[in-house]
Design a protein around this motif. Structure first.
Motif, mmCIF file in Angstrom:
data_model
loop_
_atom_site.group_PDB
_atom_site.id
_atom_site.type_symbol
_atom_site.label_atom_id
_atom_site.label_comp_id
_atom_site.label_asym_id
_atom_site.label_seq_id
_atom_site.Cartn_x
_atom_site.Cartn_y
_atom_site.Cartn_z
ATOM 1 N N ARG A 196 37.084 35.395 18.556
ATOM 2 C CA ARG A 196 36.963 34.611 17.568
ATOM 3 C C ARG A 196 38.104 34.476 16.688
ATOM 4 N NH1 ARG A 196 31.085 35.517 14.895
ATOM 5 N NH2 ARG A 196 32.066 34.504 13.349
ATOM 6 N N LYS A 199 40.991 32.538 18.210
ATOM 7 C CA LYS A 199 40.570 30.913 18.104
ATOM 8 C C LYS A 199 40.946 30.668 16.728
ATOM 9 C CE LYS A 199 37.189 27.385 18.764
ATOM 10 N NZ LYS A 199 37.742 26.587 17.458
ATOM 11 N N PHE A 200 40.696 31.622 15.743
ATOM 12 C CA PHE A 200 40.961 31.158 14.300
ATOM 13 C C PHE A 200 42.541 31.358 13.968
ATOM 14 C CE2 PHE A 200 41.163 32.635 9.626
ATOM 15 C CZ PHE A 200 40.285 31.646 9.331
ATOM 16 N N SER A 202 44.895 30.630 16.175
ATOM 17 C CA SER A 202 45.380 29.568 16.920
ATOM 18 C C SER A 202 45.043 28.169 16.447
ATOM 19 C CB SER A 202 44.959 29.689 18.249
ATOM 20 O OG SER A 202 44.967 30.901 19.038
ATOM 21 N N ASP A 203 44.034 28.097 15.765
ATOM 22 C CA ASP A 203 43.437 26.868 15.088
ATOM 23 C C ASP A 203 44.424 26.649 13.832
ATOM 24 O OD1 ASP A 203 41.671 26.282 17.063
ATOM 25 O OD2 ASP A 203 39.976 26.851 15.476
ATOM 26 N N ILE A 204 44.860 27.733 12.989
ATOM 27 C CA ILE A 204 45.501 27.850 11.961
ATOM 28 C C ILE A 204 47.034 27.158 12.272
ATOM 29 C CG2 ILE A 204 46.614 28.900 9.917
ATOM 30 C CD1 ILE A 204 44.013 30.675 9.679
ATOM 31 N N GLU A 206 48.251 25.744 14.735
ATOM 32 C CA GLU A 206 48.003 24.308 15.348
ATOM 33 C C GLU A 206 47.881 23.354 14.216
ATOM 34 O OE1 GLU A 206 48.274 21.254 17.914
ATOM 35 O OE2 GLU A 206 48.368 23.660 18.410
ATOM 36 N N LYS A 207 47.097 23.657 13.138
ATOM 37 C CA LYS A 207 47.126 22.870 11.937
ATOM 38 C C LYS A 207 48.367 22.676 11.147
ATOM 39 C CE LYS A 207 44.514 22.017 7.725
ATOM 40 N NZ LYS A 207 43.340 22.624 6.917
#
Length: 213
Positions: A196, A199-200, A202-204, A206-207
């Protein structure tokens, strides 16, 4: 995982073993108690996770959180102050959480102190004091972020590390989260909270890439 213990002062009610599943709190085991203060609850643990021990005795439910993992865990408490100062043994991750919470509690108390002083300063319309408090508060937040980061890195072989990062540093600089994520051992990276956190982060990232375009 087998959770056993004694709840002093308990006369009757239902004790639930619960955990989060897709943002919903679900019961995985329960036991009805009538005149007995000892209990035994069980769940299959694939990866160490936060659990809730919830007591419902006809009034507002009371609960306490603990880090569940494979093996035998003992949780003793009393019904009058259920969840405030339980004695938890058998969970290595909980031992890490207990150490973190002792220091983190000090930061929480300082935050409350800042809030009280800020309310007083604003009531007096003391702009100099307000500005001074804001600066000191920001410094305290930075110290808390750095302490939390260093603590998580120092406990990189504990599943409590990514959990602490997710629950305490979700609004921190991505650099701190990434540093913790990269420090985790392979075993912890493969855990529930390890995945988790990855993913957290990686998402930041990417954003941030999308916003720069």
């Amino acid at each position: 995982m087998v959770v056993t213990g004694k709840i002093k002062g308990l006369k009757k009610g239902t004790l639930y073993l619960q955990k989060m599943k897709d943002t919903i709190l679900v019961s995985v085991d329960s036991v009805q108690l009538f005149g007995e203060n000892t209990y035994r609850l069980v769940d299959n643990v694939d990866s160490p996770s936060m659990y809730y021990l919830t007591f419902n005795g006809g009034t507002k439910p009371k609960n306490l959180m603990f880090f569940g993992e494979k093996g035998e865990i003992t949780i003793n408490d009393n019904i009058e102050e259920f969840g405030f100062k339980p004695t938890i043994k058998g969970s290595k991750n909980q031992e890490v959480m207990d150490k973190f919470q002792k220091i983190n509690h000090q930061f929480k108390m300082k935050r409350l102190d800042f809030i009280a002083k800020d309310v007083e300063a604003r009531a007096k319309k003391d702009t100099i004091e307000i500005d001074s408090l804001e600066k000191e508060y920001k410094k305290m937040v930075r110290r808390r972020f750095l302490f939390t980061t260093n603590f998580a890195i120092a406990n990189k072989d504990s599943e409590a590390s990514p959990y602490i990062a997710l629950s305490e540093l979700f609004d921190a600089n991505i650099y701190l989260l990434d540093t913790i994520n990269n420090s985790l051992t392979d075993r912890v990276k493969a855990s529930n909270y390890g995945k988790r956190l990855q993913k957290f982060v990686s998402d930041i990232k990417e954003k941030e890439k999308t916003e720069k375009k």
